[in-house]
Write an enzyme that holds these catalytic residues in place. Structure first.
Site, PDB file in Angstrom:
ATOM      1  N   GLY B  47     -13.438   5.813   1.831  1.00 46.00           N
ATOM      2  CA  GLY B  47     -12.917   5.443   3.090  1.00 46.00           C
ATOM      3  C   GLY B  47     -11.393   4.956   3.029  1.00 46.00           C
ATOM      4  O   GLY B  47     -10.865   4.801   4.136  1.00 46.00           O
ATOM      5  N   GLN B  48     -10.992   4.795   1.933  1.00 42.16           N
ATOM      6  CA  GLN B  48      -9.629   4.106   1.823  1.00 42.16           C
ATOM      7  C   GLN B  48      -8.703   5.246   1.973  1.00 42.16           C
ATOM      8  O   GLN B  48      -7.598   4.930   2.358  1.00 42.16           O
ATOM      9  CB  GLN B  48      -9.367   3.555   0.429  1.00 42.16           C
ATOM     10  N   THR B  91      -4.174   4.932  -6.169  1.00 44.92           N
ATOM     11  CA  THR B  91      -3.027   5.170  -5.659  1.00 44.92           C
ATOM     12  C   THR B  91      -1.864   5.316  -6.836  1.00 44.92           C
ATOM     13  O   THR B  91      -1.236   6.214  -7.235  1.00 44.92           O
ATOM     14  CB  THR B  91      -2.141   4.240  -4.411  1.00 44.92           C
ATOM     15  N   ALA B 282       4.464   4.110  -5.010  1.00 44.80           N
ATOM     16  CA  ALA B 282       3.378   3.763  -4.274  1.00 44.80           C
ATOM     17  C   ALA B 282       2.561   2.820  -5.260  1.00 44.80           C
ATOM     18  O   ALA B 282       2.065   2.980  -6.349  1.00 44.80           O
ATOM     19  CB  ALA B 282       2.676   4.738  -3.654  1.00 44.80           C
ATOM     20  N   LYS B 283       2.244   1.576  -4.669  1.00 46.01           N
ATOM     21  CA  LYS B 283       1.061   0.628  -5.261  1.00 46.01           C
ATOM     22  C   LYS B 283      -0.282   0.608  -4.513  1.00 46.01           C
ATOM     23  O   LYS B 283      -0.030   0.916  -3.311  1.00 46.01           O
ATOM     24  CB  LYS B 283       1.573  -0.637  -5.405  1.00 46.01           C
ATOM     25  N   GLY B 284      -1.186   0.041  -5.077  1.00 48.74           N
ATOM     26  CA  GLY B 284      -2.372  -0.208  -4.286  1.00 48.74           C
ATOM     27  C   GLY B 284      -2.589  -1.309  -3.735  1.00 48.74           C
ATOM     28  O   GLY B 284      -1.979  -2.290  -4.006  1.00 48.74           O
ATOM     29  N   GLU B 287      -7.746  -4.122  -2.019  1.00 46.14           N
ATOM     30  CA  GLU B 287      -8.171  -5.806  -2.244  1.00 46.14           C
ATOM     31  C   GLU B 287      -7.224  -6.651  -1.601  1.00 46.14           C
ATOM     32  O   GLU B 287      -7.359  -7.649  -0.967  1.00 46.14           O
ATOM     33  CB  GLU B 287      -8.313  -5.838  -3.775  1.00 46.14           C
TER      34      GLU B 287
END
Lengths: 287, 336
Positions: B47-48, B91, B282-284, B287
């Protein structure tokens, strides 16, 4: 034993006959929002279900002279949207609006909420302060009983297995009267009342001529707070009177809930909930 | 009485498994016999939006639109391992693997085109719109389909592997550089506390989130909204009701999560500071977007009513008790 027969009633006489026939083995179902859970958990084990949700004779709201009559199978959504309930009764609508979620309000009924007799039932405190009378029928006769007497204990009401709750009636509200409701839920919707308070007042010359107060989730059933009512009677409409009532309710809960886990919180929180309900009722009595 | 307060919470969060643990993502990209791009990756969509942004990255490298890419995902019999959808790592880690796989495919296709077109070198050769062409003379071109035909039965397939760089920290001192990269986040919230019932309402909120580079801003907003709602529930609602190890609140009737009515509009500020080792920078953020919510709310409660809460969830019952106790203490100390 599982449910092996269901009836969908379309006429009152038919339903009352069925109730007589299946006196000890049947349960009445309207919205089913409480009953279905109880069935799943085997807390009730009827063999026959009699559905009254389509029974037009006990649905809807009517004004008969100075009385308001609510059919027991009226849903909360119907109550909220009713044009027959005037502004002074805002507290009744507010209580109906605070029940569960839109899905639940669309099928759950006023009569069901009463007969399920949960201590936290949202519609019970406002109906208690309206001095509601219940009209109950079986195949042979009809009777009336006050809501207060009807409620016996948590989940227990004065209704025989061959009887059906048909209507709830109370005196329509006058210009100088108002009904306020306030509920403390832990979130804004889909919340069971932690505390609920309904206040009905009649104000004359800035004085409380009549006061009725009922609380929910503060006892094993919804109750009238007569000691507190007596205290406020004849007192002027002012902050001091409100504080007097709040403190008296605190004392009531300290006594009633002594030794119980929630007491310490409820005795404090009820004061804020009560003040809101009284403020609303007083405001409505003046407009 | 209702009292308002504002609070800020901020965090930096190391994404990926970290601490020297092998963190490897793999991806394979194929030019099918029909000249279509097929991407194989074992990244799980929860879902992310992983499927969307991973496809976007592949499309960017290969100069095609996302609709031109067939994504084969979450089928372990044909997809290489891309690690878990955890640690906010898809990502950055799998994005890098996909970027590498696609760059390898692009280089292979350019090599074939150079040979096929009889060019001197690969300088000025571009890959775009499902063809490989010479930028200064676009008629010199070969389509993906033609390249596929040249391959015959054996399709052109390339792999991309990315291994994140982290080191184990010193177990004695806790020193070292156990994570890379880090994501930075700040929340500001306004609360209204009912001092008579202990109820807390979040009335306004804003989140500034460093994302490196926003591959898909809408999905980032969605992730921030989700993280905020989750953090809000964590801070003021979600109470397991533990009594001697037993979970008393074992159903959603009493284990409360926020409803739409409990979550205010969240103002979202996306901060772009591209990370050099990241795919397109790009980074995640999966959380990180929930971590600072509870601290911000607790700070706002402190600002509103002057009590420091160190336990969550801060239920009305706990907060009211803390407010009363605080009042008593002040009274005893002669402050009020």
């Amino acid at each position: 034993m599982d449910v092996n027969k269901t009836y969908k009633g379309v006429a009152l006489q038919e339903v009352l006959t069925l109730l007589q026939q299946h006196e000890n083995t049947s349960k009445v179902i309207a919205g089913g929002t409480d009953l279905i859970i109880q069935l799943r958990e085997c807390k009730v084990t009827p063999q026959v279900l009699i559905d009254v949700s389509s029974l037009e004779e006990i649905k809807g709201i009517e004004i008969i002279e100075n009385r308001v009559s609510i059919g027991a199978a009226t849903t909360f959504t119907q109550l909220v949207n009713s044009p027959f309930l005037n502004n002074g009764l805002e507290g009744l609508k507010e209580a109906a609006k605070s029940v569960g979620s839109p899905q639940i309000r669309n099928i759950a009924t006023v009569g069901g909420n009463i007969c399920n007799a949960s201590p936290a039932a949202d519609i019970i405190p406002p109906l208690l302060v309206l001095d509601s009378e219940l009209y109950i029928s079986d195949i042979n006769k009809s009777r009336t009983i006050s809501l207060e007497k009807f409620l016996i204990d948590k989940g227990q009401v004065d209704l025989k297995t061959n009887e059906l709750l048909c209507h709830i009636q109370f005196n329509n509200i006058k210009n100088n009267q108002g009904l306020g409701f306030s509920k403390l839920g832990l979130r804004k919707s889909l919340a069971i009342a932690r505390i609920s308070v309904a206040v009905w007042v009649e104000v004359e010359e800035n004085t409380y001529k009549q006061v009725r107060i009922a609380t929910g989730a503060c006892s094993k059933l919804g109750v009238r707070e007569r000691e507190v009512e007596a205290l406020l009677l004849g007192k002027p409409v002012e902050e001091k009177t409100m504080q007097l009532g709040a403190e008296a309710l605190k004392t009531q809960l300290e006594k009633r809930l002594a030794g119980r886990k929630g007491m310490e919180y409820k005795r404090e929180a009820i004061q804020g909930v009560f003040k809101e309900a009284l403020t609303k009722a007083t405001y409505l009595s003046k407009t | 009485m209702k009292k308002r307060g504002i609070g800020i919470g901020s965090t930096f969060y190391g994404t990926g498994y970290g601490n020297g643990f092998p963190d490897v993502s793999k991806a394979i990209v194929e030019l099918s016999q029909e000249g279509e791009i097929v991407l194989y990756v074992g990244a799980t969509e929860v879902g992310q939006g992983a499927k969307t942004i991973l496809t976007q990255m592949a499309a960017e490298v290969l100069g095609v639109s996302v609709e031109d890419i067939t994504l084969v995902c979450e089928d372990t019999s044909i997809t290489p391992d891309a690690g878990t959808a955890a640690a906010s790592r898809q990502t950055y880690n799998t994005g890098n693997a996909i970027k590498r796989a696609c760059e390898n495919l692009r280089d292979e296709m350019i090599k074939i085109a150079v040979k096929q077109l009889g060019l001197n070198s690969s300088i000025g050769v571009k890959v775009e719109n499902k063809k490989v062409y010479l930028n200064i003379f676009p008629d010199k071109k070969v389509s993906f389909k033609e390249i596929a035909n040249l391959q015959g039965e054996e399709t052109l397939k390339t792999e991309g592997i990315f291994t994140a760089q982290t080191t184990k920290m010193d177990e004695e001192t806790g020193q070292g550089a156990p994570y890379w990269p880090y994501t930075f986040s700040v929340y500001g919230v306004e609360v209204e506390v009912d001092t008579e019932t202990g109820l807390v309402e979040i009335t306004k909120a804003v989140c500034a989130q460093d994302v490196g580079k926003a591959i898909n801003p809408k999905l980032i907003e969605g992730q921030i909204d989700g993280g905020f709602a989750m953090g809000l529930g964590y801070a003021i609602f979600e109470d397991l009701g533990l009594h001697n190890g037993e979970i008393k609140h074992n159903r959603f009737t009493n284990y409360l999560i926020p409803t739409a009515l409990d979550v205010p509009d969240l103002d979202k500020i996306i901060i772009e500071a591209p990370e050099t080792t990241a795919p397109y920078g790009a980074k995640g953020i999966g959380e990180p977007v929930m971590i600072a919510v509870a601290p911000a709310i607790l700070n706002a409660i402190y600002n509103a009513v002057g009590v420091r809460i160190t336990e969550i969830p801060i239920t009305p019952e706990r907060l009211l008790k803390a407010i009363k106790d605080n009042g008593k203490n002040k009274l005893e100390e002669g402050k009020i």
